[in-house]
Write an enzyme that holds these catalytic residues in place. Structure first.
Site, short mmCIF file in Angstrom:
data_model
loop_
_atom_site.label_atom_id
_atom_site.label_comp_id
_atom_site.label_asym_id
_atom_site.label_seq_id
_atom_site.Cartn_x
_atom_site.Cartn_y
_atom_site.Cartn_z
N LYS A 189 0.83 -1.22 0.00
CA LYS A 189 0.00 0.00 0.00
C LYS A 189 0.86 1.27 0.00
O LYS A 189 0.35 2.37 0.08
CB LYS A 189 -0.96 0.00 1.19
CG LYS A 189 -1.93 -1.16 1.17
CD LYS A 189 -3.10 -0.92 2.12
CE LYS A 189 -2.88 -1.56 3.44
NZ LYS A 189 -4.06 -1.45 4.34
N LYS A 194 2.36 2.59 2.22
CA LYS A 194 2.07 3.42 3.40
C LYS A 194 3.18 3.23 4.42
O LYS A 194 3.56 2.10 4.73
CB LYS A 194 0.76 2.96 4.06
CG LYS A 194 -0.52 3.39 3.36
CD LYS A 194 -1.73 3.02 4.24
CE LYS A 194 -3.03 3.52 3.67
NZ LYS A 194 -4.18 3.23 4.56
N1 C2G Z 1 -12.46 4.77 7.27
C1 C2G Z 1 -13.69 5.42 7.36
N2 C2G Z 1 -13.72 6.77 7.39
C2 C2G Z 1 -12.57 7.50 7.35
C3 C2G Z 1 -11.32 6.84 7.27
C4 C2G Z 1 -11.29 5.47 7.24
O1 C2G Z 1 -14.75 4.77 7.40
N3 C2G Z 1 -12.65 8.86 7.39
C5 C2G Z 1 -12.45 3.30 7.22
C6 C2G Z 1 -11.88 2.77 5.91
O2 C2G Z 1 -12.88 2.79 4.89
C7 C2G Z 1 -11.50 1.34 6.31
C8 C2G Z 1 -11.06 1.53 7.78
O3 C2G Z 1 -11.62 2.78 8.23
O4 C2G Z 1 -12.64 0.50 6.27
C9 C2G Z 1 -9.55 1.56 7.94
O5 C2G Z 1 -9.04 2.58 7.10
P1 C2G Z 1 -7.52 2.44 6.58
O6 C2G Z 1 -6.65 2.19 7.74
O7 C2G Z 1 -7.25 3.57 5.64
O8 C2G Z 1 -7.64 1.08 5.75
P2 C2G Z 1 -7.09 0.79 4.27
O9 C2G Z 1 -5.70 1.27 4.14
O10 C2G Z 1 -8.13 1.23 3.35
O11 C2G Z 1 -6.96 -0.83 4.33
O12 C2G Z 1 -7.37 -5.20 2.63
C10 C2G Z 1 -8.05 -3.98 2.89
C11 C2G Z 1 -7.08 -2.91 3.30
O13 C2G Z 1 -6.19 -3.37 4.30
C12 C2G Z 1 -7.88 -1.69 3.81
#
Ligand code: C2G
Length: 130
Positions: free
Chosen positions: A45, A47
């Site tokens: 990712k 990240k």
């Molecule tokens: N999220 C949310 N609202 C936000 C930020 C995040 O609802 N303002 C949700 C994201 O949609 C996700 C969860 O919080 O469901 C975790 O967000 P991230 O840590 O950014 O996850 P991500 O990098 O999208 O990882 O295999 C799937 C991936 O690992 C998802």
């Protein structure tokens, strides 16, 4: 017992994450969070997390909605996770809308609206954290 699973990085845990976790838990009785490892985040990712996997895990385990935290090490583990943990519902934010429909033969797939105006990236920018 109705089991729910979700996946994510959850770095700099914020209220958008908590809103997701609260709604995910409301869909069942037991919530599993598959937490992206530092290697998965970097390799898959691009990240770089502020908090390490262990620190992010500790924070999530303190959240009342979370029952179990497991590592997310690959994109391919979702099907085996759903089977291994007898999951009824897969949940994730709608920024992933449609991306995990391949799980629909195994469990319900729910995309929840993201919480507006909050993100880990925004927090870092506002705080000028690299
Ligand atoms: N999220 C949310 N609202 C936000 C930020 C995040 O609802 N303002 C949700 C994201 O949609 C996700 C969860 O919080 O469901 C975790 O967000 P991230 O840590 O950014 O996850 P991500 O990098 O999208 O990882 O295999 C799937 C991936 O690992 C998802």
């Amino acid at each position: 017992m109705k089991k729910v699973i979700t996946y994510g990085t959850f770095d700099l845990l914020h209220y958008g994450h908590i809103n997701l976790l609260r709604r995910a838990k409301a869909l069942g009785d037991y919530l599993i969070v598959a937490l992206s490892t530092d290697e998965f985040n970097w390799n898959e990712k691009q990240k770089k997390c502020y908090f390490s996997y262990e620190e992010r895990k500790q924070l999530l385990e303190a959240v009342r909605y979370v029952d179990l935290v497991i590592p997310e090490e690959s994109w391919e583990q979702k099907r085996s996770d759903v089977k291994e943990y007898h999951v009824d519902t897969f949940v994730i934010g709608d920024d992933w809308e449609g991306k995990f429909d391949f799980l629909k033969d195994l469990c319900d797939v729910v995309y929840l609206p993201r919480t507006p105006d909050i993100s880990t990236t925004q927090i870092k920018q506002d705080l000028h954290v690299k």
